[in-house]
Design an enzyme around this catalytic site. Structure first.
Site, short mmCIF file in Angstrom:
data_model
loop_
_atom_site.label_atom_id
_atom_site.label_comp_id
_atom_site.label_asym_id
_atom_site.label_seq_id
_atom_site.Cartn_x
_atom_site.Cartn_y
_atom_site.Cartn_z
N SER A 124 0.83 -1.21 0.00
CA SER A 124 0.00 0.00 0.00
C SER A 124 0.86 1.25 0.00
O SER A 124 1.97 1.25 0.56
CB SER A 124 -0.87 -0.02 1.26
OG SER A 124 -1.49 1.22 1.47
N TYR A 149 -2.66 -0.68 11.05
CA TYR A 149 -2.81 -1.25 9.70
C TYR A 149 -1.57 -0.92 8.86
O TYR A 149 -0.99 -1.79 8.20
CB TYR A 149 -4.07 -0.72 9.01
CG TYR A 149 -4.10 -1.02 7.53
CD1 TYR A 149 -4.37 -2.32 7.08
CD2 TYR A 149 -3.79 -0.04 6.58
CE1 TYR A 149 -4.34 -2.61 5.72
CE2 TYR A 149 -3.76 -0.33 5.23
CZ TYR A 149 -4.04 -1.62 4.80
OH TYR A 149 -4.00 -1.91 3.46
N LYS A 153 1.66 -3.38 7.04
CA LYS A 153 2.18 -3.39 5.66
C LYS A 153 3.68 -3.11 5.65
O LYS A 153 4.44 -3.73 4.90
CB LYS A 153 1.44 -2.35 4.80
CG LYS A 153 -0.02 -2.66 4.54
CD LYS A 153 -0.22 -3.88 3.63
CE LYS A 153 -1.69 -4.25 3.51
NZ LYS A 153 -1.93 -5.55 2.88
P1 NAD Z 1 -11.00 -6.91 1.03
O1 NAD Z 1 -11.27 -6.87 2.48
O2 NAD Z 1 -12.14 -6.74 0.10
O3 NAD Z 1 -10.24 -8.27 0.64
C1 NAD Z 1 -9.41 -8.96 1.55
C2 NAD Z 1 -9.86 -10.40 1.55
O4 NAD Z 1 -9.03 -11.15 2.43
C3 NAD Z 1 -11.30 -10.57 2.04
O5 NAD Z 1 -12.01 -11.39 1.14
C4 NAD Z 1 -11.15 -11.25 3.41
O6 NAD Z 1 -12.24 -12.08 3.72
C5 NAD Z 1 -9.85 -12.01 3.20
N1 NAD Z 1 -9.12 -12.34 4.43
C6 NAD Z 1 -8.70 -11.50 5.41
N2 NAD Z 1 -8.03 -12.21 6.34
C7 NAD Z 1 -8.04 -13.51 5.95
C8 NAD Z 1 -7.53 -14.71 6.50
N3 NAD Z 1 -6.87 -14.73 7.65
N4 NAD Z 1 -7.71 -15.84 5.81
C9 NAD Z 1 -8.39 -15.85 4.64
N5 NAD Z 1 -8.89 -14.75 4.07
C10 NAD Z 1 -8.72 -13.59 4.72
O7 NAD Z 1 -9.87 -5.82 0.72
P2 NAD Z 1 -9.32 -5.31 -0.68
O8 NAD Z 1 -9.69 -3.89 -0.81
O9 NAD Z 1 -9.66 -6.26 -1.76
O10 NAD Z 1 -7.75 -5.35 -0.36
C11 NAD Z 1 -6.95 -6.44 -0.74
C12 NAD Z 1 -5.54 -6.20 -0.25
O11 NAD Z 1 -5.05 -4.97 -0.77
C13 NAD Z 1 -5.43 -6.09 1.27
O12 NAD Z 1 -4.23 -6.69 1.66
C14 NAD Z 1 -5.36 -4.59 1.49
O13 NAD Z 1 -4.67 -4.29 2.68
C15 NAD Z 1 -4.59 -4.13 0.27
N6 NAD Z 1 -4.84 -2.74 -0.09
C16 NAD Z 1 -6.12 -2.31 -0.32
C17 NAD Z 1 -6.35 -0.99 -0.67
C18 NAD Z 1 -7.75 -0.47 -0.89
O14 NAD Z 1 -7.93 0.75 -0.88
N7 NAD Z 1 -8.76 -1.32 -1.10
C19 NAD Z 1 -5.28 -0.11 -0.83
C20 NAD Z 1 -3.98 -0.58 -0.60
C21 NAD Z 1 -3.78 -1.91 -0.25
C1 WQD Z 2 -10.02 9.40 0.48
C2 WQD Z 2 -10.30 10.86 0.78
C3 WQD Z 2 -10.78 11.34 3.08
C4 WQD Z 2 -14.58 9.20 3.31
C5 WQD Z 2 -7.22 4.57 2.75
C6 WQD Z 2 -6.12 3.98 3.59
C7 WQD Z 2 -4.96 3.61 2.71
C8 WQD Z 2 -5.42 2.70 1.57
C9 WQD Z 2 -6.60 3.25 0.83
C10 WQD Z 2 -5.11 0.41 2.17
C11 WQD Z 2 -9.65 11.34 2.07
C12 WQD Z 2 -11.97 11.64 2.20
C13 WQD Z 2 -13.39 9.73 2.86
C14 WQD Z 2 -15.65 10.08 3.62
C15 WQD Z 2 -14.26 11.95 2.99
N1 WQD Z 2 -5.85 1.43 2.05
N2 WQD Z 2 -13.23 11.08 2.70
N3 WQD Z 2 -15.45 11.43 3.44
O1 WQD Z 2 -7.71 7.58 3.41
O2 WQD Z 2 -6.69 7.96 1.11
O3 WQD Z 2 -6.71 5.71 2.08
O4 WQD Z 2 -7.63 3.61 1.76
O5 WQD Z 2 -3.93 0.32 2.16
O6 WQD Z 2 -4.02 2.99 3.52
O7 WQD Z 2 -5.72 4.96 4.53
O8 WQD Z 2 -8.84 6.66 1.33
O9 WQD Z 2 -11.16 6.54 0.52
O10 WQD Z 2 -10.72 6.61 3.01
O11 WQD Z 2 -10.32 8.65 1.66
O12 WQD Z 2 -14.14 13.16 2.84
O13 WQD Z 2 -16.73 9.68 4.07
O14 WQD Z 2 -11.71 11.02 0.97
O15 WQD Z 2 -10.62 12.32 4.06
O16 WQD Z 2 -9.24 12.65 1.85
P1 WQD Z 2 -7.46 7.09 2.06
P2 WQD Z 2 -10.34 7.03 1.65
#
Ligand code: NAD
Ligand code: WQD
Length: 338
Positions: A124, A149, A153
């Site tokens: 991330s 969190y 990572k």
């Molecule tokens: P998500 O929660 O939709 O997907 C994660 C999946 O992992 C889920 O299906 C959950 O049930 C499964 N899971 C969690 N712990 C588990 C375990 N112990 N055993 C088996 N399954 C398990 O999230 P996502 O948005 O698809 O994110 C996927 C990955 O990307 C995560 O590692 C997240 O940290 C990372 N990530 C997401 C974002 C974002 O904004 N969505 C941004 C950066 C990084």
């Molecule tokens: C985006 C912008 C909020 C909700 C997070 C994690 C990051 C990564 C992605 C996993 C920000 C604003 C949001 C709302 C708002 N995840 N906002 N009203 O915070 O950039 O990133 O998700 O790794 O680690 O921190 O994403 O979508 O939460 O927010 O104004 O109800 O929208 O303040 O500026 P963020 P977000």
């Protein structure tokens, strides 16, 4: 290749499964459905028209995972399995460290035992922490996080780097995602958060579909062009396609290497609201509220390394991100819940 998607039923994993299947790979999903639904896996099968082996398994459970490695000739793993709530991680840090670190250690132990050498890891932008200048580039050191969190990572990247240093056969691609939004263009798959959405786009789309009254914009007095935070939003299908390149790269290289997956262009919260309204014709009532603790004013990717080395760039624009989000949400107002 036979590719194991740990956490593959989730938002990014399910979209990545379709891209991998479309490209001719075989996909095995292991998920405990802690934050997803088995219906998402059904939709992966439906949209791709391909079979998918799926195990309900906790990736921390070594015996369950060893069985999966035994039953499938796995070439590569994509590791999505993590808890991802920033605020929740502050409330229950131990559960976050246990789950996110343990899934990683279990997968590394299984890889060693079964001779699997290639790993793509869902990292991330959060690993850049609060200190680095923007745009974030892979040459920068990892920062420190304001929440557990983010630390999970940071620690997991370190664990993978140490494991790859100790085992010259290991190949790990650390994908640093920026802000994925959007949905599969079919409208059959998309993001389906449980409870009140933490993230901006699912909140907007739930307001649009009438599940929430209005959006609160977290802070209007940031040192940014319009006072609201700016982020690097990318289409989840572009992100999914980035995994195709990463899987190929892992198979052809050794060691641990990080890549940003973002567009390189930031948009503010107000710009996102306006883009959504223009793309969908639905108006989004909102009010400017207090800042959310821990939010940085702005960050975006230096996306040049992924373009240069992986030959990957994000192709879909903000209009497409909004349109596909709305296509999913309007056809599935309750998400995967029928
Ligand atoms: P998500 O929660 O939709 O997907 C994660 C999946 O992992 C889920 O299906 C959950 O049930 C499964 N899971 C969690 N712990 C588990 C375990 N112990 N055993 C088996 N399954 C398990 O999230 P996502 O948005 O698809 O994110 C996927 C990955 O990307 C995560 O590692 C997240 O940290 C990372 N990530 C997401 C974002 C974002 O904004 N969505 C941004 C950066 C990084
Ligand atoms: C985006 C912008 C909020 C909700 C997070 C994690 C990051 C990564 C992605 C996993 C920000 C604003 C949001 C709302 C708002 N995840 N906002 N009203 O915070 O950039 O990133 O998700 O790794 O680690 O921190 O994403 O979508 O939460 O927010 O104004 O109800 O929208 O303040 O500026 P963020 P977000």
């Amino acid at each position: 290749m036979n590719i194991l998607l740990a956490g593959g039923a989730g938002y990014i994993g399910s979209h990545t499964a379709v891209s991998l299947l479309d490209a001719g790979h075989d996909v095995i999903i292991a998920d405990n459905f802690a934050n997803s639904s088995p219906v998402a896996v059904e939709r992966v099968r439906e949209v791709s028209g391909k079979p998918v082996t799926c195990y309900r398994a906790d990736v921390c459970d070594k015996a369950a995972m060893e069985r999966i490695f035994q039953e499938n000739n796995i070439d590569c793993i994509v590791h999505f399995a993590a808890l991802k709530g920033v605020g929740e991680s502050v409330e229950i840090p131990v559960a976050y460290y246990r789950n996110n670190i343990d899934t990683t250690l279990t997968l590394l132990e299984c890889m060693a035992k079964f001779g699997v050498r290639n790993m793509v890891f869902s990292s991330s932008a959060t690993v850049y922490g609060d200190e680095n200048p923007i745009p974030y580039a892979e040459t920068m050191r990892r920062g420190s996080s304001s929440h557990p969190y983010g630390w999970t990572k940071i620690f997991m990247e370190q664990i993978f780097e140490d494991a790859a240093k100790a085992d010259p056969n290991l190949s790990v691609v650390l994908l640093r995602y920026f802000n994925p939004i959007g949905a599969h263009p079919s409208g059959r798959m998309g993001e389906d958060p449980r409870g009140v959405p933490n993230n901006l786009m699912p909140y907007i789309s739930q307001v649009a579909v009438g599940r929430r009254e209005k959006l609160t914009v977290f802070g209007g007095d940031y040192p940014t062009p319009d006072g609201t935070c700016r982020r690097d939003y990318l289409h989840v299908m572009d992100l999914a396609e980035g995994h195709l390149e990463a899987v190929e790269y892992a198979a052809a290289h050794k060691g641990a290497e990080a890549f940003n997956l973002g567009t390189g262009t930031p948009y503010s919260v107000l710009e996102i609201i306006r883009a959504f309204e223009t793309a969908t014709g639905v108006s989004i009532p909102y009010a400017i509220g207090d800042r959310r603790a821990g939010d940085l004013p702005e960050f975006w990717a230096d996306a040049s390394k992924a373009e240069r080395v992986l030959c990957w760039t994000a192709k879909r624009d903000l209009t497409e991100m909004c349109r596909d989000t709305w296509n999913w949400q309007s056809h599935n107002p309750k998400g995967y819940e029928e």
